[in-house]
Structures are given as structure tokens and as C-alpha cells.
Design an enzyme around this catalytic site. Structure first.
Site, mmCIF file in Angstrom:
data_model
loop_
_atom_site.group_PDB
_atom_site.id
_atom_site.type_symbol
_atom_site.label_atom_id
_atom_site.label_comp_id
_atom_site.label_asym_id
_atom_site.label_seq_id
_atom_site.Cartn_x
_atom_site.Cartn_y
_atom_site.Cartn_z
ATOM 1 N N LYS A 76 60.349 0.801 90.575
ATOM 2 C CA LYS A 76 59.400 0.298 89.608
ATOM 3 C C LYS A 76 60.032 -0.751 88.705
ATOM 4 O O LYS A 76 59.341 -1.501 88.019
ATOM 5 C CB LYS A 76 58.900 1.468 88.735
ATOM 6 C CG LYS A 76 58.373 2.627 89.519
ATOM 7 C CD LYS A 76 58.201 3.862 88.632
ATOM 8 C CE LYS A 76 58.076 5.081 89.530
ATOM 9 N NZ LYS A 76 58.194 6.336 88.728
ATOM 10 N N VAL A 85 71.324 -0.158 80.257
ATOM 11 C CA VAL A 85 70.281 -0.888 79.533
ATOM 12 C C VAL A 85 68.904 -0.397 79.949
ATOM 13 O O VAL A 85 68.733 0.199 81.022
ATOM 14 C CB VAL A 85 70.398 -2.405 79.791
ATOM 15 C CG1 VAL A 85 71.702 -2.945 79.232
ATOM 16 C CG2 VAL A 85 70.263 -2.725 81.281
ATOM 17 N N ASP A 98 73.889 -3.146 90.024
ATOM 18 C CA ASP A 98 74.934 -2.410 89.313
ATOM 19 C C ASP A 98 76.079 -2.183 90.308
ATOM 20 O O ASP A 98 76.900 -3.062 90.521
ATOM 21 C CB ASP A 98 74.305 -1.123 88.778
ATOM 22 C CG ASP A 98 75.219 -0.322 87.872
ATOM 23 O OD1 ASP A 98 76.212 -0.880 87.379
ATOM 24 O OD2 ASP A 98 74.937 0.862 87.642
ATOM 25 N N GLU A 138 64.593 -7.911 92.272
ATOM 26 C CA GLU A 138 65.187 -6.656 91.791
ATOM 27 C C GLU A 138 65.436 -6.740 90.282
ATOM 28 O O GLU A 138 65.577 -7.822 89.729
ATOM 29 C CB GLU A 138 66.488 -6.414 92.578
ATOM 30 C CG GLU A 138 67.288 -5.188 92.215
ATOM 31 C CD GLU A 138 66.574 -3.857 92.363
ATOM 32 O OE1 GLU A 138 65.515 -3.684 91.730
ATOM 33 O OE2 GLU A 138 67.102 -2.976 93.057
ATOM 34 N N ASP A 139 65.477 -5.586 89.644
ATOM 35 C CA ASP A 139 65.705 -5.593 88.199
ATOM 36 C C ASP A 139 67.169 -5.779 87.854
ATOM 37 O O ASP A 139 67.523 -6.559 86.975
ATOM 38 C CB ASP A 139 65.156 -4.301 87.545
ATOM 39 C CG ASP A 139 65.660 -3.020 88.203
ATOM 40 O OD1 ASP A 139 66.419 -3.087 89.191
ATOM 41 O OD2 ASP A 139 65.283 -1.927 87.733
HETATM 42 P P1 IMP Z 1 72.974 0.168 92.086
HETATM 43 O O1 IMP Z 1 72.594 0.798 93.387
HETATM 44 O O2 IMP Z 1 74.101 0.876 91.416
HETATM 45 O O3 IMP Z 1 73.223 -1.323 92.199
HETATM 46 O O4 IMP Z 1 71.768 0.389 91.090
HETATM 47 C C1 IMP Z 1 70.605 -0.275 91.222
HETATM 48 C C2 IMP Z 1 69.473 0.469 90.570
HETATM 49 O O5 IMP Z 1 69.910 1.391 89.584
HETATM 50 C C3 IMP Z 1 68.564 -0.491 89.860
HETATM 51 O O6 IMP Z 1 67.507 -0.877 90.702
HETATM 52 C C4 IMP Z 1 68.093 0.299 88.667
HETATM 53 O O7 IMP Z 1 66.920 0.990 88.992
HETATM 54 C C5 IMP Z 1 69.164 1.302 88.406
HETATM 55 N N1 IMP Z 1 70.060 0.880 87.310
HETATM 56 C C6 IMP Z 1 71.319 0.404 87.396
HETATM 57 N N2 IMP Z 1 71.835 0.124 86.203
HETATM 58 C C7 IMP Z 1 70.857 0.411 85.313
HETATM 59 C C8 IMP Z 1 70.787 0.314 83.876
HETATM 60 O O8 IMP Z 1 71.704 -0.119 83.160
HETATM 61 N N3 IMP Z 1 69.605 0.708 83.331
HETATM 62 C C9 IMP Z 1 68.557 1.174 84.071
HETATM 63 N N4 IMP Z 1 68.588 1.267 85.394
HETATM 64 C C10 IMP Z 1 69.730 0.898 86.015
HETATM 65 MG MG MG Z 2 65.411 0.051 90.212
#
Ligand code: IMP
Ligand code: MG
Length: 186
Positions: free
Chosen positions: A45, A156, A105, A101-102
Site C-alpha cells: 500500500k 520513517v 531499504d 515503490e515507496d
Molecule cells: P526492504 O525489503 O527492506 O527494501 O523494504 C521494503 C519495504 O519495507 C517497503 O516497501 C516498505 O513497505 C517497508 N519499509 C522499509 N523501510 C521503511 C520505513 O522506514 N518506514 C516504513 N516502511 C518501511
Molecule cells: Mg511497502
């Protein structure tokens, strides 16, 4: 007590977001034409606000589709295990795809989505992310073409991003007060 009392600080203001999203749209406008009719794949979302503000500044024909993937549950740490909960309606074979994508990370979520979509033989895939947290990256070979903001290693929320499914409606990107995390369940 209101939701705003939970916010420790604002990292990116509403105005900064809107200015940068307009710039990103200009970058996309320079890369795509009406002939491409790219498919914008919004990762729900979190990316919903970014998508909806971005597309209002696009001047080329395009379509939108949506995916839901699980990454975090309600905690703040990535498991590295990604599942598709809702898949695309569109067949992307031979099509130009832009993943919206938002935040990137660790990179696990996007890495999974990217490889999954590649098996469907699109003409091209590019990634547009509102936020990038490079300091936490665990998957390093993700080609990110459009980045809104690089942010430090802080959890965040706002502008689509949640903590435990809440705070998505905030019009800015902010950081929570530490005491709000009393029930972290990751
Ligand atoms: P990754 O797989 O670690 O790259 O994380 C990606 C997903 O984790 C994003 O699509 C977000 O939904 C969530 N996410 C990562 N960091 C944050 C943050 O700082 N705040 C809120 N959601 C996060
Ligand atoms: Mg996400």
C-alpha cells in the site's frame, strides 16, 4: 493526544515532496513517449500516494496496475521473505514496466519483485522509488532509475508509509517518537 503528537520530527515536508515528485515526473516525461504506453506497477500500500501524485504530472500515455507483497508485517525489520498477496491484472510480456515503490531499504522486496517480473519477459523494467535508504542495503545490484530522496537510517512514516498500518495519511515524511514503539512485534 492526536496522531501528530506521536511525531518526533518531519524529515521531508509536504512541499518538498510535491516539488521533488514534479521533478521526477519530468524525468519520466523525458524518458517515455506515447508510443511506449508503459505500465506503472504500484506496490501497495505504501506507494499509493507517490503514484497518485506522480501520475498527475505525466504527459505520456500509460496504464496503472497494482501489486501487494508482504515484507514487514507490523514490525520495523525486513525478514527477507517476500510473498505476492495480490498479483498484476495485466500481462506485461513485451511491455515497458515502471515499478513505483515507496522506499528501498534492505532491497529484498524490490529484488524479489524485479526478478519475478523479469520472468514474464517485459520489454523493459525501470524502478521509481520515492525514498532510498542506502545505508541499510543488503541487495546491491538493484538498478534504481528514479529516486526521490535519499534518507538516513531511520524508520520513517507518512505519505503512504506506515508503522503498524497507521500514519499513512500524513502528508509529510516523518519520524516517530521512540516511546511510540513500545509494541514492536517483528
Ligand atoms: P526492504 O525489503 O527492506 O527494501 O523494504 C521494503 C519495504 O519495507 C517497503 O516497501 C516498505 O513497505 C517497508 N519499509 C522499509 N523501510 C521503511 C520505513 O522506514 N518506514 C516504513 N516502511 C518501511
Ligand atoms: Mg511497502
Amino acid at each position: 493526544m492526536t496522531m501528530l503528537d506521536d511525531i518526533e520530527k518531519i524529515l521531508i515536508t509536504e512541499e518538498q515532496l510535491q516539488v521533488r515528485i514534479r521533478d521526477l515526473a519530468a524525468e519520466l516525461n523525458a524518458r517515455y513517449t506515447d508510443d511506449d504506453v508503459p505500465l506503472l506497477v504500484c506496490i501497495l500500500k505504501g506507494a499509493v500516494m507517490f503514484l497518485s501524485d506522480l501520475v498527475r504530472h505525466l504527459d505520456f500515455r500509460h496504464e496503472m496496475d497494482f501489486m501487494v507483497v508482504s515484507s514487514y508485517g507490523s514490525g520495523t525489520r525486513s525478514s527477507g521473505i517476500v510473498r505476492i498477496l495480490l498479483d498484476l491484472e495485466a500481462n506485461i510480456e513485451g511491455r515497458h514496466v515502471i515499478i513505483v515503490e515507496d522506499i528501498i531499504d534492505t532491497g529484498h522486496t524490490l529484488n524479489y519483485i524485479l526478478h519475478n517480473l523479469e520472468t514474464r519477459h517485459p520489454a523493459s523494467i525501470r524502478i521509481a522509488t520515492l525514498l532510498n535508504k542506502p545505508s541499510r542495503r543488503e541487495i546491491f545490484d538493484i538498478p534504481v532509475d528514479f529516486v526521490g530522496f535519499e534518507i538516513p537510517d531511520e524508520f520513517v512514516l507518512g505519505f503512504g508509509l506506515d508503522y503498524a498500518e497507521q500514519y499513512r495519511n500524513l502528508p509529510f515524511i516523518g519520524v516517530l517518537k521512540p516511546e511510540v514503539y513500545t509494541h514492536v512485534n517483528d
